[in-house]
Design an enzyme around this catalytic site. Structure first.
Site, PDB file in Angstrom:
ATOM      1  CG  HIS A  48      -1.981  -1.086   1.147  1.00 11.63           C
ATOM      2  ND1 HIS A  48      -2.883  -1.202   0.130  1.00 11.63           N
ATOM      3  CD2 HIS A  48      -2.237  -2.112   1.988  1.00 11.63           C
ATOM      4  CE1 HIS A  48      -3.662  -2.253   0.336  1.00 11.63           C
ATOM      5  NE2 HIS A  48      -3.287  -2.830   1.462  1.00 11.63           N
ATOM      6  NE  ARG A  73       1.663  -5.145   3.440  1.00 14.23           N
ATOM      7  CZ  ARG A  73       0.510  -4.739   3.969  1.00 14.23           C
ATOM      8  NH1 ARG A  73      -0.288  -5.624   4.555  1.00 14.23           N
ATOM      9  NH2 ARG A  73       0.161  -3.479   3.946  1.00 14.23           N
ATOM     10  CG  ASP A  87      19.336 -11.664  -4.497  1.00 13.60           C
ATOM     11  OD1 ASP A  87      19.462 -12.569  -3.648  1.00 13.60           O
ATOM     12  OD2 ASP A  87      19.287 -11.885  -5.729  1.00 13.60           O
ATOM     13  CD  GLU A 152      -4.512  -9.422   3.808  1.00 16.66           C
ATOM     14  OE1 GLU A 152      -4.708  -8.360   4.422  1.00 16.66           O
ATOM     15  OE2 GLU A 152      -3.551  -9.576   3.033  1.00 16.66           O
ATOM     16  CG  ASP A 178      -7.468  -6.287   3.188  1.00 15.09           C
ATOM     17  OD1 ASP A 178      -8.131  -5.953   2.192  1.00 15.09           O
ATOM     18  OD2 ASP A 178      -6.378  -5.789   3.477  1.00 15.09           O
TER      19      ASP A 178
END
Length: 268
Positions: A48, A73, A87, A152, A178
């Protein structure tokens, strides 16, 4: 020389409560500032927040040497972006919208090198291996990566026990917003039905020997979840701190400052 020890993963295994803060401003400067506040972990949000690999990488670098562990995330749980984030130096990844055990198993493989996974062997050119200076990185990295999956939706809820049983999943994160929407209570995660479901999810996750996590801005609820056994909890986000702080500062000024003088300019 092995891969760096993942202190956050170790804390989850020892059931030590870890307090976190969401980072959505896509700013290494802001992330560094929040890290110095003393949070155990900071979540760099690519779902988001307006983050791409460059801003995510910059924030991972900003957290090096701090006591705050970087969790990233990605916007989606795809192997190609997990490879890039690992990485870039992240060791812990939180994947949103996980709904099946098969999806969780694929994510475990994306986090690991062959023969146990499909992670590409290219970390020698990235921060993860200190740009090739950690000679045993590829041989030791799997043990230090940490996979958190976010459940969620009602579909994820139906498959929660199977998801939490997947070997290689270190923790299950509950997404209240959610989840509430999926249960028919959009924008109302405090609804009693949603709260009952969350409490049941926490108990089920713990029964499977996995760490349970959640983000909630209500401090009373966050403490309640900790009492129920949640191991990692985020108690707010950088956007909220700045937005609310900026508004409150102006409100406080108007509440204490004298009224503005009226314009007494004479017109001749």
């Amino acid at each position: 020389m092995p891969a760096p020890h993942n202190l956050f993963k170790a804390a989850l295994a020892e059931r030590r409560l870890q307090i976190g803060l969401w980072q959505d401003l896509a700013s290494p400067y802001c992330t560094e500032l929040c890290a110095n506040a003393g949070y155990d972990w900071l979540l760099i949000d690519g779902e988001h927040g307006p983050n791409d690999l460059v801003t995510i990488s910059g924030q991972i670098a900003a957290l090096r040497g701090s006591r705050s562990h970087a969790i990233v995330r990605p916007p989606v749980g795809e192997a190609w972006i997990i490879k890039q984030i690992l990485d870039a130096g992240a060791q812990t990844i939180l994947v949103p919208m996980v709904e099946t055990a098969e999806q969780a198993q694929a994510l475990v493989r994306a986090m690991r090198y062959p023969p146990h996974g499909i992670r590409g062997v290219g970390a020698v050119v990235g921060r993860a291996s200190d740009f090739g200076r950690i000679s045993d990185y590829t041989l030791t990295a799997d043990a230090e990566t940490c996979l958190l999956v976010q459940v969620e939706t009602t579909k994820g809820l139906e498959n929660l026990d199977e998801i939490a049983s997947v070997d290689g999943v270190d923790g299950v994160f509950i997404g209240p917003a959610d989840l509430a929407a999926s249960l028919g209570h959009l924008d109302n995660p405090a609804h009693p039905h949603v709260q009952d479901v969350i409490e049941d999810m926490i108990a089920r996750i713990i029964r499977h020997g996995k760490a349970a996590g959640i983000l909630i801005g209500d401090l009373a609820l966050s403490k309640h979840y900790a009492e129920l056994g949640v191991t990692f909890v985020a108690i707010g986000h950088d956007v909220g701190l700045l937005a609310l702080g900026a508004s409150k500062l102006l409100e406080d000024f108007h509440a204490t400052a004298p009224a503005r003088a009226t314009d007494k300019t004479k017109v001749y």
